[in-house]
Every structure is written in C-alpha cells, then in structure tokens.
Scaffold this motif. Structure first.
Motif, PDB file in Angstrom:
ATOM      1  N   ARG A 133       0.841  -1.207   0.000  1.00 19.95           N
ATOM      2  CA  ARG A 133       0.000   0.000   0.000  1.00 19.95           C
ATOM      3  C   ARG A 133       0.872   1.251   0.000  1.00 19.95           C
ATOM      4  O   ARG A 133       1.877   1.299   0.700  1.00 19.95           O
ATOM      5  CB  ARG A 133      -0.888   0.039   1.256  1.00 19.95           C
ATOM      6  CG  ARG A 133      -1.771  -1.162   1.404  1.00 19.95           C
ATOM      7  CD  ARG A 133      -2.725  -1.065   2.607  1.00 19.95           C
ATOM      8  NE  ARG A 133      -2.229  -0.316   3.732  1.00 19.95           N
ATOM      9  CZ  ARG A 133      -1.607  -0.853   4.780  1.00 19.95           C
ATOM     10  NH1 ARG A 133      -1.371  -2.135   4.832  1.00 19.95           N
ATOM     11  NH2 ARG A 133      -1.233  -0.092   5.775  1.00 19.95           N
ATOM     12  N   VAL A 134       0.442   2.237  -0.805  1.00 16.44           N
ATOM     13  CA  VAL A 134       1.084   3.553  -0.725  1.00 16.44           C
ATOM     14  C   VAL A 134       0.462   4.252   0.468  1.00 16.44           C
ATOM     15  O   VAL A 134      -0.759   4.257   0.611  1.00 16.44           O
ATOM     16  CB  VAL A 134       0.823   4.379  -2.001  1.00 16.44           C
ATOM     17  CG1 VAL A 134       1.559   5.709  -1.947  1.00 16.44           C
ATOM     18  CG2 VAL A 134       1.263   3.604  -3.236  1.00 16.44           C
ATOM     19  N   ILE A 183       7.202   9.770  -1.007  1.00 17.83           N
ATOM     20  CA  ILE A 183       6.521   8.515  -1.303  1.00 17.83           C
ATOM     21  C   ILE A 183       6.877   7.488  -0.235  1.00 17.83           C
ATOM     22  O   ILE A 183       8.049   7.327   0.111  1.00 17.83           O
ATOM     23  CB  ILE A 183       6.937   7.932  -2.685  1.00 17.83           C
ATOM     24  CG1 ILE A 183       6.617   8.912  -3.813  1.00 17.83           C
ATOM     25  CG2 ILE A 183       6.230   6.608  -2.942  1.00 17.83           C
ATOM     26  CD1 ILE A 183       6.950   8.398  -5.185  1.00 17.83           C
ATOM     27  N   VAL A 215       5.807   3.376   1.067  1.00 22.28           N
ATOM     28  CA  VAL A 215       5.073   2.156   0.733  1.00 22.28           C
ATOM     29  C   VAL A 215       5.192   1.163   1.882  1.00 22.28           C
ATOM     30  O   VAL A 215       6.288   0.933   2.401  1.00 22.28           O
ATOM     31  CB  VAL A 215       5.665   1.501  -0.549  1.00 22.28           C
ATOM     32  CG1 VAL A 215       4.978   0.176  -0.844  1.00 22.28           C
ATOM     33  CG2 VAL A 215       5.528   2.431  -1.733  1.00 22.28           C
ATOM     34  N   THR A 227      10.711   4.101   1.907  1.00 23.41           N
ATOM     35  CA  THR A 227      10.476   5.472   1.435  1.00 23.41           C
ATOM     36  C   THR A 227      11.478   5.795   0.327  1.00 23.41           C
ATOM     37  O   THR A 227      12.394   5.029   0.064  1.00 23.41           O
ATOM     38  CB  THR A 227      10.661   6.490   2.583  1.00 23.41           C
ATOM     39  OG1 THR A 227      11.955   6.300   3.140  1.00 23.41           O
ATOM     40  CG2 THR A 227       9.611   6.351   3.654  1.00 23.41           C
ATOM     41  N   ALA A 244      11.118   2.950  -2.303  1.00 21.85           N
ATOM     42  CA  ALA A 244       9.669   2.879  -2.474  1.00 21.85           C
ATOM     43  C   ALA A 244       9.302   2.991  -3.953  1.00 21.85           C
ATOM     44  O   ALA A 244       8.466   2.242  -4.466  1.00 21.85           O
ATOM     45  CB  ALA A 244       8.991   3.992  -1.681  1.00 21.85           C
ATOM     46  N   LEU A 271       7.454   0.079  -6.167  1.00 17.70           N
ATOM     47  CA  LEU A 271       6.184   0.427  -6.809  1.00 17.70           C
ATOM     48  C   LEU A 271       6.223   0.154  -8.307  1.00 17.70           C
ATOM     49  O   LEU A 271       5.286  -0.397  -8.887  1.00 17.70           O
ATOM     50  CB  LEU A 271       5.887   1.911  -6.607  1.00 17.70           C
ATOM     51  CG  LEU A 271       5.077   2.310  -5.395  1.00 17.70           C
ATOM     52  CD1 LEU A 271       4.853   3.809  -5.416  1.00 17.70           C
ATOM     53  CD2 LEU A 271       3.732   1.593  -5.401  1.00 17.70           C
ATOM     54  N   LEU A 313      -0.785  10.476  -6.769  1.00 17.26           N
ATOM     55  CA  LEU A 313       0.013   9.778  -5.751  1.00 17.26           C
ATOM     56  C   LEU A 313      -0.518  10.075  -4.355  1.00 17.26           C
ATOM     57  O   LEU A 313      -0.664   9.196  -3.517  1.00 17.26           O
ATOM     58  CB  LEU A 313       1.460  10.263  -5.827  1.00 17.26           C
ATOM     59  CG  LEU A 313       2.442   9.391  -6.576  1.00 17.26           C
ATOM     60  CD1 LEU A 313       3.771  10.101  -6.707  1.00 17.26           C
ATOM     61  CD2 LEU A 313       2.630   8.069  -5.860  1.00 17.26           C
ATOM     62  N   ALA A 334      -2.239   7.502  -1.668  1.00 18.84           N
ATOM     63  CA  ALA A 334      -1.649   7.364  -0.330  1.00 18.84           C
ATOM     64  C   ALA A 334      -2.683   7.622   0.762  1.00 18.84           C
ATOM     65  O   ALA A 334      -2.717   6.944   1.781  1.00 18.84           O
ATOM     66  CB  ALA A 334      -0.474   8.329  -0.185  1.00 18.84           C
ATOM     67  N   GLU A 363      -4.868   4.554   1.259  1.00 18.87           N
ATOM     68  CA  GLU A 363      -4.155   3.403   1.810  1.00 18.87           C
ATOM     69  C   GLU A 363      -4.697   2.043   1.390  1.00 18.87           C
ATOM     70  O   GLU A 363      -4.724   1.105   2.166  1.00 18.87           O
ATOM     71  CB  GLU A 363      -4.111   3.473   3.347  1.00 18.87           C
ATOM     72  CG  GLU A 363      -3.214   4.594   3.849  1.00 18.87           C
ATOM     73  CD  GLU A 363      -2.787   4.386   5.297  1.00 18.87           C
ATOM     74  OE1 GLU A 363      -2.559   3.229   5.679  1.00 18.87           O
ATOM     75  OE2 GLU A 363      -2.693   5.383   6.025  1.00 18.87           O
ATOM     76  N   VAL A 397       4.650   7.424 -11.276  1.00 18.51           N
ATOM     77  CA  VAL A 397       5.841   7.054 -10.504  1.00 18.51           C
ATOM     78  C   VAL A 397       7.069   7.021 -11.410  1.00 18.51           C
ATOM     79  O   VAL A 397       8.135   7.504 -11.056  1.00 18.51           O
ATOM     80  CB  VAL A 397       5.626   5.682  -9.822  1.00 18.51           C
ATOM     81  CG1 VAL A 397       6.924   5.173  -9.214  1.00 18.51           C
ATOM     82  CG2 VAL A 397       4.564   5.787  -8.750  1.00 18.51           C
TER      83      VAL A 397
END
Ligand code: ZN
Ligand code: ZN
Length: 334
Positions: free
Chosen positions: A191-192, A200, A202, A217, A221, A225, A259, A263, A266, A284
C-alpha cells in the motif's frame, strides 16, 4: 564540438537538432546561467559544451522547447521536454509548467514489444509441443489452438511476476522476523501510505505471514512500486488503453495529486482500478526519471561552475595584466 562523451568515450547519438552542435539527442540547458550540455545516451553523464556561441545555441534550443515542445515531467528545478525526436532538459529556472500530454502511448508500445519477444517464440514452441501431444493422443488440434493464446499469456504474466525485487538493503518483516525476499507479484499487496517525512512511502506485505512487514520510502519505495505496478499492469485485467489512464490523471489534477490521493486511501495496489494502476505507474515512472535528471544536473552544475569559473578568472587576470602594463607604459601590440 567534441563527438564523444568525456566520461565514457562513447560517441554521442543524434545530430544536436536546433542547437547546431551537430551531436546530441538529449540536451540540457540553463538559460539563466548560460549552460548547455549534451547528455550521453550511454552513461547519462552531462557534457558541458564549449563557451563560444553557447548563448545563441541555448536560445535556439529554448525556442524549440518553449514553442512546440511538450513538458512530460517536471520538478521545481528541472523539466523534461520532448520536441520531435529530441529530449530537452530545462534546468535552473523555477517556473510553473503545465504537464501536457503524457507519453502513455509510447510506453505501452514498448511494453507490447517486450511482450512479443517472449510470446512469439513461446507460441512457436508450444505449437510444436501441442501438435506432438495431440498427434500422440490421437486428438484434433482445435481445442489446443483455441487455448494457446491464454496459455502463452499466463506464462508471460507469471514470468514478470517472478522477477526479483532488488533493493540495496533486504527488508526484514517487523511481524515475523523473516528476510523478505520479494518478487514483483508480492508487491500487489503493498500500500502507498502518507508519510510526514517522505514524498513517497510504501508499506510492504510480508510474503510469509501476509501482515504489514516493512515500510520503504524514497528511491526504494519508487523502485518497488514500479516493479509491482508493471506486473499488475501486464495481467489481463490490467491492460487498459493509455487514454483511460490519461483521463484519470487529468480528473485527479496531475500525477502528484494522484500519488497523494492513493496514499490517503491506503488501499493495496491490487485493489486499485486498472486504469488508476496504469496512471499510477506512469506517474511514478516519470517522477523517478525527472528526479534522476535533477540529481544529474546538480552534479553537472558543480563541474560547470568550476569549468566556466576558471575561464572567467583567466579573463580577469588578463584584464588586470593589461591594466598593469598600461600603467607601466607598455604599448599593447595585439
Ligand atoms: Zn558517456
Ligand atoms: Zn512476516
């Protein structure tokens, strides 16, 4: 102008386009500081061009970029602009930019080509095997050929899913303590998440205990991703037209907002709608590309400062010398 990279010695690609340099397909320029670089396609280092007529060259590159060039990604300091078959990297001048058409189409075509490299030989091999098996079993070919496409396709998807996620430091599950050896398919459960200290973040699900295992991070991350989303986006449900993804980004208000929103909610990557997943992957990717460009620029700028700085110091010295000579009564004679 030099024809090869000063760092790796590889010949430059491209013809320099509007710069008139005669080399380069990716050019970086800074209108404020008057810098122009040819970016090496092999090692991606930035080669500073000689000072003479640099300003005119920068001007014509800037004109092309500002005219019909498309800004495909940007940070505060760096913008990547596509113009015809050239890439221009505009740096240094913080300027509000409009993120224009995304190059989804281009990306999807590359992916399709990559897929065909696997699917075509695999199909040929499978047909051979299938004929042998069917003949041996005394059956017809019809059912086999009917299934061929989906068989080969699932082999390809599994192959992408098995790709190892390589991280500088292997994460260890905070829950069960195992070393998390991640494959691309494991990332679909990640999950972001929002993070106060990183752009960012994850949360990875542990392949062993299936609970939240580790949080990544920054560059880690982004890498995780990209691999996870690539896998999800080659699966059958993930294949969506670029246009749908572009619309999603537009509706949300840009890649950064997308993004952010992902986030905030979630949810796992897997539960995102396919066109959102594709949009997220592109967002990304482009962020990673332009952030890398920004890093390269900072490095190149340091070198440029030294190179150009030395030159102007020499000029200052010569000027000073002339003044002293004049005072002492020397006649300048060219
Ligand atoms: Zn190079
Ligand atoms: Zn675990």
């Amino acid at each position: 102008m030099f024809k090869t990279c000063a760092f790796c010695n590889a010949p430059f690609d491209g013809d320099g386009g509007p710069s008139g340099l005669g080399v380069g397909r990716r050019l970086a320029f800074d209108e404020w500081r008057g810098r122009l670089w040819v970016v090496c396609s092999k090692c991606s280092r930035w080669n500073l061009t000689p000072l003479d007529d640099r300003l005119e060259r920068i001007e014509s590159v800037a004109r092309a970029a500002g005219g019909t060039g498309r800004v495909v990604a940007a940070t505060e300091q760096v913008a990547l602009i596509r113009w015809q078959r050239y890439d221009f990297v505009r740096v240094g001048k913080p300027q509000r930019v409009e993120l224009a058409t995304w190059r989804y189409g281009e990306r999807l075509r590359t992916r399709q080509r990559e897929r065909m490299k696997v699917v075509v030989p695999l199909s040929i091999a499978a047909i051979g095997l299938g004929i042998a098996a069917n003949v041996a079993a005394g059956g017809g070919l019809g059912v086999f050929v009917w299934n061929l496409h989906s068989i080969v396709d699932s082999v390809y998807v599994r192959m992408v899913g098995r790709r190892r996620v390589v991280l500088p430091e292997v994460p260890i599950c905070a829950n069960c303590g195992t070393v998390m050896e991640l494959r691309a398919r494991h990332v679909q459960h990640a999950r972001v998440v929002p993070d106060a200290h990183a752009e960012i973040a994850v949360v990875l699900s542990c392949p062993r205990c299936r609970r939240d295992g580790a949080q990544l991070t920054g560059a880690d991350a982004v890498q995780v991703l990209r691999q996870g989303l690539t896998y999800l986006n080659v699966t059958r449900s993930g294949r969506r037209r670029a246009a749908d993804a572009a619309r999603v980004v537009d509706q949300v208000g840009g890649p950064d907002r997308l993004l952010h929103e992902v986030a905030r909610r979630e949810v796992t990557l897997k539960s995102l709608r396919p066109e959102r997943r594709l949009a997220l992957e592109m967002a990304v990717d482009e962020r990673a590309e332009v952030e890398e460009l920004e890093r390269q620029w900072r490095e190149a700028e340091e070198i440029a400062e030294i190179a150009d700085g030395t030159l102007s110091t020499t000029e200052q010295l010569e000027e000073e010398l002339r003044r002293i000579k004049n005072r002492l009564g020397y006649q300048p004679n060219g």
